[in-house]
Design a protein around this motif. Structure first.
Motif, PDB file in Angstrom:
ATOM      1  N   ALA A 172       8.211  16.377 -36.144  1.00  0.00           N
ATOM      2  CA  ALA A 172       9.633  16.573 -36.406  1.00  0.00           C
ATOM      3  C   ALA A 172      10.258  17.185 -35.151  1.00  0.00           C
ATOM      4  N   LEU A 173      11.500  17.606 -35.255  1.00  0.00           N
ATOM      5  CA  LEU A 173      12.128  18.363 -34.181  1.00  0.00           C
ATOM      6  C   LEU A 173      11.996  19.850 -34.459  1.00  0.00           C
ATOM      7  N   MET A 174      12.010  20.656 -33.411  1.00  0.00           N
ATOM      8  CA  MET A 174      12.199  22.083 -33.640  1.00  0.00           C
ATOM      9  C   MET A 174      13.523  22.243 -34.387  1.00  0.00           C
ATOM     10  N   PRO A 175      13.509  22.990 -35.476  1.00  0.00           N
ATOM     11  CA  PRO A 175      14.721  23.101 -36.296  1.00  0.00           C
ATOM     12  C   PRO A 175      15.915  23.639 -35.516  1.00  0.00           C
ATOM     13  N   THR A 176      17.089  23.203 -35.930  1.00  0.00           N
ATOM     14  CA  THR A 176      18.345  23.574 -35.285  1.00  0.00           C
ATOM     15  C   THR A 176      19.255  24.302 -36.272  1.00  0.00           C
ATOM     16  N   ALA A 177      19.871  25.374 -35.817  1.00  0.00           N
ATOM     17  CA  ALA A 177      20.901  26.033 -36.624  1.00  0.00           C
ATOM     18  C   ALA A 177      22.174  25.197 -36.563  1.00  0.00           C
ATOM     19  N   TYR A 178      22.956  25.256 -37.618  1.00  0.00           N
ATOM     20  CA  TYR A 178      24.205  24.481 -37.631  1.00  0.00           C
ATOM     21  C   TYR A 178      25.154  25.089 -38.666  1.00  0.00           C
ATOM     22  N   PRO A 179      26.455  24.825 -38.530  1.00  0.00           N
ATOM     23  CA  PRO A 179      27.400  25.297 -39.541  1.00  0.00           C
ATOM     24  C   PRO A 179      27.518  24.311 -40.695  1.00  0.00           C
ATOM     25  N   VAL A 180      27.752  24.817 -41.888  1.00  0.00           N
ATOM     26  CA  VAL A 180      28.091  23.931 -42.997  1.00  0.00           C
ATOM     27  C   VAL A 180      29.460  23.333 -42.705  1.00  0.00           C
ATOM     28  N   PRO A 181      29.817  22.193 -43.318  1.00  0.00           N
ATOM     29  CA  PRO A 181      31.130  21.592 -43.052  1.00  0.00           C
ATOM     30  C   PRO A 181      32.268  22.554 -43.399  1.00  0.00           C
ATOM     31  N   THR A 182      33.188  22.688 -42.485  1.00  0.00           N
ATOM     32  CA  THR A 182      34.299  23.627 -42.681  1.00  0.00           C
ATOM     33  C   THR A 182      35.662  22.949 -42.617  1.00  0.00           C
ATOM     34  N   ASP A 183      35.680  21.607 -42.655  1.00  0.00           N
ATOM     35  CA  ASP A 183      36.947  20.888 -42.540  1.00  0.00           C
ATOM     36  C   ASP A 183      37.584  20.603 -43.895  1.00  0.00           C
ATOM     37  N   GLY A 184      37.070  21.245 -44.949  1.00  0.00           N
ATOM     38  CA  GLY A 184      37.606  21.044 -46.288  1.00  0.00           C
ATOM     39  C   GLY A 184      37.912  22.373 -46.956  1.00  0.00           C
ATOM     40  N   PRO A 185      38.153  22.337 -48.270  1.00  0.00           N
ATOM     41  CA  PRO A 185      38.477  23.559 -49.008  1.00  0.00           C
ATOM     42  C   PRO A 185      37.420  24.650 -48.904  1.00  0.00           C
ATOM     43  N   VAL A 186      36.126  24.268 -48.844  1.00  0.00           N
ATOM     44  CA  VAL A 186      35.079  25.282 -48.721  1.00  0.00           C
ATOM     45  C   VAL A 186      35.211  26.021 -47.391  1.00  0.00           C
ATOM     46  N   GLY A 187      35.562  25.304 -46.332  1.00  0.00           N
ATOM     47  CA  GLY A 187      35.795  25.952 -45.050  1.00  0.00           C
ATOM     48  C   GLY A 187      36.940  26.951 -45.111  1.00  0.00           C
ATOM     49  N   GLU A 188      37.985  26.609 -45.871  1.00  0.00           N
ATOM     50  CA  GLU A 188      39.101  27.536 -46.053  1.00  0.00           C
ATOM     51  C   GLU A 188      38.622  28.840 -46.696  1.00  0.00           C
ATOM     52  N   LEU A 189      37.781  28.689 -47.714  1.00  0.00           N
ATOM     53  CA  LEU A 189      37.259  29.865 -48.407  1.00  0.00           C
ATOM     54  C   LEU A 189      36.443  30.740 -47.468  1.00  0.00           C
ATOM     55  N   LEU A 190      35.586  30.140 -46.650  1.00  0.00           N
ATOM     56  CA  LEU A 190      34.763  30.909 -45.721  1.00  0.00           C
ATOM     57  C   LEU A 190      35.630  31.649 -44.703  1.00  0.00           C
ATOM     58  N   ARG A 191      36.674  30.986 -44.233  1.00  0.00           N
ATOM     59  CA  ARG A 191      37.544  31.641 -43.251  1.00  0.00           C
ATOM     60  C   ARG A 191      38.300  32.809 -43.872  1.00  0.00           C
ATOM     61  N   VAL A 192      38.798  32.638 -45.086  1.00  0.00           N
ATOM     62  CA  VAL A 192      39.500  33.725 -45.762  1.00  0.00           C
ATOM     63  C   VAL A 192      38.555  34.915 -45.969  1.00  0.00           C
ATOM     64  N   ALA A 193      37.279  34.610 -46.290  1.00  0.00           N
ATOM     65  CA  ALA A 193      36.286  35.664 -46.525  1.00  0.00           C
ATOM     66  C   ALA A 193      35.718  36.235 -45.234  1.00  0.00           C
ATOM     67  N   LYS A 194      36.123  35.634 -44.088  1.00  0.00           N
ATOM     68  CA  LYS A 194      35.593  36.054 -42.778  1.00  0.00           C
ATOM     69  C   LYS A 194      34.073  35.952 -42.747  1.00  0.00           C
ATOM     70  N   ARG A 195      33.557  34.890 -43.387  1.00  0.00           N
ATOM     71  CA  ARG A 195      32.111  34.650 -43.407  1.00  0.00           C
ATOM     72  C   ARG A 195      31.738  33.618 -42.355  1.00  0.00           C
ATOM     73  N   PRO A 196      30.698  33.854 -41.556  1.00  0.00           N
ATOM     74  CA  PRO A 196      30.226  32.821 -40.626  1.00  0.00           C
ATOM     75  C   PRO A 196      29.657  31.640 -41.414  1.00  0.00           C
ATOM     76  N   PRO A 197      29.904  30.413 -40.964  1.00  0.00           N
ATOM     77  CA  PRO A 197      29.463  29.230 -41.717  1.00  0.00           C
ATOM     78  C   PRO A 197      28.049  28.781 -41.382  1.00  0.00           C
ATOM     79  N   ASN A 198      27.343  29.543 -40.552  1.00  0.00           N
ATOM     80  CA  ASN A 198      26.077  29.057 -39.997  1.00  0.00           C
ATOM     81  C   ASN A 198      24.908  29.140 -40.966  1.00  0.00           C
ATOM     82  N   ARG A 199      24.061  28.123 -40.847  1.00  0.00           N
ATOM     83  CA  ARG A 199      22.769  28.136 -41.502  1.00  0.00           C
ATOM     84  C   ARG A 199      21.699  28.354 -40.449  1.00  0.00           C
TER      85      ARG A 199
END
Length: 291
Positions: A191-218
């Motif tokens: 496989a590949l060495m695993p990569t960190a990435y953000p969850v999708p933030t271009d929709g309503p869930v992204g709005e919620l994360l931004r309001v909560a000041k939560r980083p979107p990263n996994r």
């Protein structure tokens, strides 16, 4: 209207609604619907939701529906970032001292990944990134006997943080694959060495994360579903030991019993990781991406 009269009227409405759904024949379904009604009504009562807030709520749900389709499920993503998906996994599967933790499926599991030969790579030759050789054993948690023919369904994001279904530049089913264990219960793959990435933030869930000041990263991880007839299916993720964002996982999944030690070996890394299975019913989770 004073609060006591308002509460009495609200309770009468709740009872009417419960009565309206009291003829559901399936006992489990009836219990779930009744509990849902009670909690939703109690929540609305406690928060005193006004008209504008209610309009925002159903508009938020409608916008989530617009973002949901064959390649992405915004409703599942919302459950993930609120910790509901991981909570359900814990309630149904976690036990004290369990060597490998159960994890949420996530919104990018795709059905019918191709079966690959032992030792094969799930990454196409032109996929950038450092390779990682992963080997291990699938065995019975109770008596440690090897499980022959167990299936490992694996998927991961590319180094750009995108899964194959999100990225037109990747071949179909890239970084996905299924492998079978041999008579000794062992498996091996690249496989590949695993990569960190953000969850999708271009929709309503992204709005919620931004309001909560939560980083979107996994944190960097690889998904595994390990199954065999007569055994409870293990849905898990392997994270990289030492990853600094494990404690801040956007979906609350990363934990100590899902961490792997990737050791450097020349131009690649190697991970040895075993999967003990508990006896039970073998069922596969529904894939959010059905094709």
């Amino acid at each position: 209207m004073d609060d006591s009269m308002n509460n009495s009227t609200s309770q009468a409405l709740t009872e009417r609604v419960l009565q309206a759904y009291s003829r559901i024949e399936n006992p489990r379904l009836k219990s779930i619907v009744s509990s849902l009604i009670k909690h939703l009504h109690a929540c609305a009562q406690e928060m005193r939701v006004n008209d504008e807030e209610w309009e925002f709520t159903w508009d938020f749900m409608a916008r989530m529906a617009e973002k949901t389709g064959p390649e992405r499920n915004e409703f599942l993503l919302l459950a993930d970032v609120l910790g509901v998906s991981q909570l359900i996994e814990m309630l149904n599967h976690e036990e004290p001292g369990q060597p490998v933790g159960f994890a949420l499926v996530g919104p990018f599991f795709r059905a019918n990944a191709p079966f690959r030969e032992r030792g094969a790579s799930i990454a196409s030759e032109d996929t950038p990134g450092t390779r990682a050789r992963i080997s291990g054993r699938v065995f019975d948690f109770r008596d440690k006997t090897p499980i022959e023919g167990a299936i490992l369904d694996i998927w991961q994001a590319a180094t750009n943080g995108l899964y194959e279904n999100q990225d037109e530049q990747q071949p179909d089913y890239n970084l996905r694959g299924r492998f079978r264990t041999d008579k000794n219960g062992t498996f091996e793959l690249i496989a590949l060495m695993p990569t960190a990435y953000p969850v999708p933030t271009d929709g309503p869930v992204g709005e919620l994360l931004r309001v909560a000041k939560r980083p979107p990263n996994r944190p960097a991880h690889i998904h595994f579903i390990v199954s065999a007839p007569g055994y409870e299916t293990l849905v898990t993720q392997i994270f990289v030991k030492g990853d600094p964002i494990i404690e801040d996982d956007a979906v609350f999944t990363a934990s100590a019993n899902m961490v792997g030690n990737f050791r450097e070996e020349g131009d690649h890394f190697w991970l040895s990781y075993d999967f003990p299975l508990k006896r039970g019913v073998s069922t596969m989770p529904r894939a959010p991406i059905p094709i």
